[in-house]
Design an enzyme around this catalytic site. Structure first.
Site, mmCIF file in Angstrom:
data_model
loop_
_atom_site.group_PDB
_atom_site.id
_atom_site.type_symbol
_atom_site.label_atom_id
_atom_site.label_comp_id
_atom_site.label_asym_id
_atom_site.label_seq_id
_atom_site.Cartn_x
_atom_site.Cartn_y
_atom_site.Cartn_z
ATOM 1 N N GLU A 125 18.388 15.245 55.576
ATOM 2 C CA GLU A 125 18.903 13.944 55.969
ATOM 3 C C GLU A 125 20.329 13.873 55.450
ATOM 4 O O GLU A 125 20.679 14.566 54.490
ATOM 5 C CB GLU A 125 18.056 12.818 55.353
ATOM 6 N N HIS B 52 12.433 12.887 55.838
ATOM 7 C CA HIS B 52 11.645 11.856 56.526
ATOM 8 C C HIS B 52 10.375 12.433 57.184
ATOM 9 O O HIS B 52 10.352 13.583 57.614
ATOM 10 C CB HIS B 52 12.544 11.248 57.612
ATOM 11 N N ASN C 150 17.109 -2.197 58.424
ATOM 12 C CA ASN C 150 18.122 -1.150 58.569
ATOM 13 C C ASN C 150 19.223 -1.565 59.548
ATOM 14 O O ASN C 150 20.008 -0.738 59.994
ATOM 15 C CB ASN C 150 17.480 0.143 59.070
ATOM 16 N N SER D 51 16.786 8.188 53.343
ATOM 17 C CA SER D 51 16.334 6.856 53.740
ATOM 18 C C SER D 51 15.646 6.079 52.637
ATOM 19 O O SER D 51 15.687 4.859 52.626
ATOM 20 C CB SER D 51 15.420 6.967 54.951
ATOM 21 N N ASP E 144 20.029 15.032 59.965
ATOM 22 C CA ASP E 144 19.531 13.751 60.470
ATOM 23 C C ASP E 144 20.395 12.637 59.881
ATOM 24 O O ASP E 144 20.307 12.321 58.694
ATOM 25 C CB ASP E 144 18.056 13.615 60.042
ATOM 26 N N HIS F 231 20.658 7.206 58.874
ATOM 27 C CA HIS F 231 21.213 6.141 58.020
ATOM 28 C C HIS F 231 22.694 6.345 57.731
ATOM 29 O O HIS F 231 23.228 5.795 56.761
ATOM 30 C CB HIS F 231 20.433 6.057 56.707
ATOM 31 N N LYS G 237 19.057 1.739 63.820
ATOM 32 C CA LYS G 237 19.490 1.234 62.519
ATOM 33 C C LYS G 237 20.844 0.524 62.657
ATOM 34 O O LYS G 237 20.882 -0.582 63.154
ATOM 35 C CB LYS G 237 19.446 2.366 61.508
HETATM 36 C C1 LIG Z 1 14.213 5.908 60.783
HETATM 37 C C2 LIG Z 1 14.345 7.368 60.678
HETATM 38 C C3 LIG Z 1 13.935 8.207 61.716
HETATM 39 C C4 LIG Z 1 13.191 7.692 62.895
HETATM 40 O O1 LIG Z 1 14.032 7.021 63.778
HETATM 41 P P1 LIG Z 1 13.416 5.945 64.769
HETATM 42 O O2 LIG Z 1 14.459 5.767 65.795
HETATM 43 O O3 LIG Z 1 13.133 4.725 63.968
HETATM 44 O O4 LIG Z 1 12.162 6.551 65.328
HETATM 45 C C5 LIG Z 1 14.201 9.551 61.603
HETATM 46 N N1 LIG Z 1 14.809 10.052 60.522
HETATM 47 C C6 LIG Z 1 15.184 9.284 59.489
HETATM 48 C C7 LIG Z 1 15.870 9.894 58.320
HETATM 49 C C8 LIG Z 1 14.953 7.914 59.530
HETATM 50 O O5 LIG Z 1 15.288 7.156 58.506
#
Ligand SMILES: *Cc1c(COP(=O)(O)O)cnc(C)c1O
Length: 383
Positions: free
Chosen positions: A179, A118, A32, A183, A208, A211, A240
């Site tokens: 999201e 997620h 990522n 992801s 969230d 990404h 990411k």
């Molecule tokens: C990767 C991810 C997380 C977690 O983030 P980290 O910093 O890796 O713990 C949370 N939400 C989504 C949508 C993700 O893809």
């Protein structure tokens, strides 16, 4: 509990997971690290300088003695970038979701959550004990239908539906969580429609952008853009596109104060190491500036090459989802690609729904044309 038996069962289902170290010279197509910032000299230098000045670890949670001006500065810079009143750092995206969601929602809150959200969001909902209603992926018709006839609080006798003080909206205790860029699918949430529904039904919208930050929006602020309205809460991560580690939530000043007092993953965990924050500050500077623009241009150009050459009809994000279906078959294809030095991890349940195992392929700004064509050739061979 019979560990051996449980593991054997996973193996039989094609669901057994184990750790890998990539052989040298392998082309990584599932990271990522979209802008390749984890290896950027300025980001590395940021980590080194912060370590020299502040040490290797922060020594305690922020409310004890683990706060310092590096954190405050990074939060200030994030707020300037997003044009919000305040930002609050979390140790990771996982910490943010399992901390913020239970802080906002309790037994008498209703959460409407996209079915593909997620695992950290799912866990946040579970920890909150809120009534969680799942709507079909990106299906706004379904969401509205559910919003029209929500289960009626209080779900606990004598309970009082609550929401955080700054949210004049959301008095009914409704939280919609999505999201921004999904992801595992790589598709985009219909944020405009979600905003409208949140407005119409007095809900708080939690987005969230793990990404999305760094890659979408003006100066890479994400798909929600700058200065989102009061009933929207935005979360992003540094792990990411920032190439570092950690996460942040952006909103009002009072919300920040509230989370400092209520988010347990914030209160009860040692704060981020200086190296991660030094790296994130350097990455933020790059992402906001001219270099960030160039990296995004290279990223999207690579995305469109892969999309076009493979005829995928995706490419809304750097995440491509090549559905295989069967878990064992998916893993066999991943192994096969690895023999040709292409690494694409297979994704299986419970990360994705049963029967939708897939190769999840990601593209970065720094993949060379040669690497892309090696990927394309090998994928065409096996698919
Ligand atoms: C990767 C991810 C997380 C977690 O983030 P980290 O910093 O890796 O713990 C949370 N939400 C989504 C949508 C993700 O893809």
């Amino acid at each position: 509990m019979n560990f051996k038996k449980q593991l054997l069962q996973l193996q039989n289902q094609g669901a057994y997971r184990s750790l890998k170290i990539l052989p040298q010279g392998t082309f990584n197509f599932c990271s990522n690290d979209y802008l390749a910032l984890s290896h950027h000299s300025k980001v590395i230098e940021g980590a080194l300088q912060a370590t020299k000045k502040y040490g290797a670890g922060s020594g305690a949670a922020r409310l004890i003695s683990g706060n310092n001006d590096l954190m405050e500065r990074l939060e200030y810079e994030l707020s300037q970038w997003k044009q919000v009143e305040s930002s609050l750092l979390f140790n990771s995206g996982y910490h943010a979701n399992i901390g913020v969601i239970p802080a906002l929602a309790d037994e008498n809150t209703i959460i409407f959550s996209d079915e593909f959200n997620h695992a950290s969001i799912i866990d946040g909902c579970r920890l909150s004990k809120a009534k969680t209603v799942i709507y079909r992926h990106n299906d706004m018709g379904h969401l509205e239908e559910l919003l029209k006839n929500p289960p009626q609080p209080p779900f606990v006798k004598g309970g009082d539906s609550h929401f955080v003080p700054p949210l004049k909206k959301g008095v009914r205790g409704i939280l919609i969580i999505t999201e921004s860029v999904f992801s595992m699918e790589g598709d985009l949430a219909p944020l405009e429609d979600l905003k409208e529904l949140a407005e119409k039904y007095d809900a708080l919208l939690y987005v969230d952008e793990a990404h999305a930050v760094g890659m979408f929006g003006e100066n890479g602020v994400g798909r929600l853009g700058k200065n989102p309205s009061e009933n929207i809460l935005t979360m992003g991560t540094f792990g990411k596109a920032f190439g570092s580690y950690g996460a942040f939530v952006c909103g009002s000043d009072i919300l920040k104060k509230y989370l400092i007092n209520k988010a347990r993953s914030f209160i009860f965990s040692t704060s981020l190491p200086p190296s991660a924050m030094g790296a994130s500050r350097a990455a933020l500077k790059i992402i906001q500036g001219r270099e960030g623009e160039n990296l995004r241009e290279e990223l999207w150009s690579n995305v469109s090459v892969v999309n076009k050459e493979l005829g995928l009809d995706q490419g809304e994000s750097p995440i491509f989802s090549i559905k295989i279906g069967d878990a064992k078959k998916t893993m066999a294809l991943s192994e096969r690609l690895l023999k040709d030095k292409i690494y694409i991890q297979g994704i299986r349940p419970p990360t994705v729904p049963e029967g939708s195992s897939r190769l999840r392929l990601t593209v970065s700004a720094r993949h060379t044309v040669k690497e892309l064509f090696c990927l394309i050739k090998n994928l065409e061979k096996i698919l």
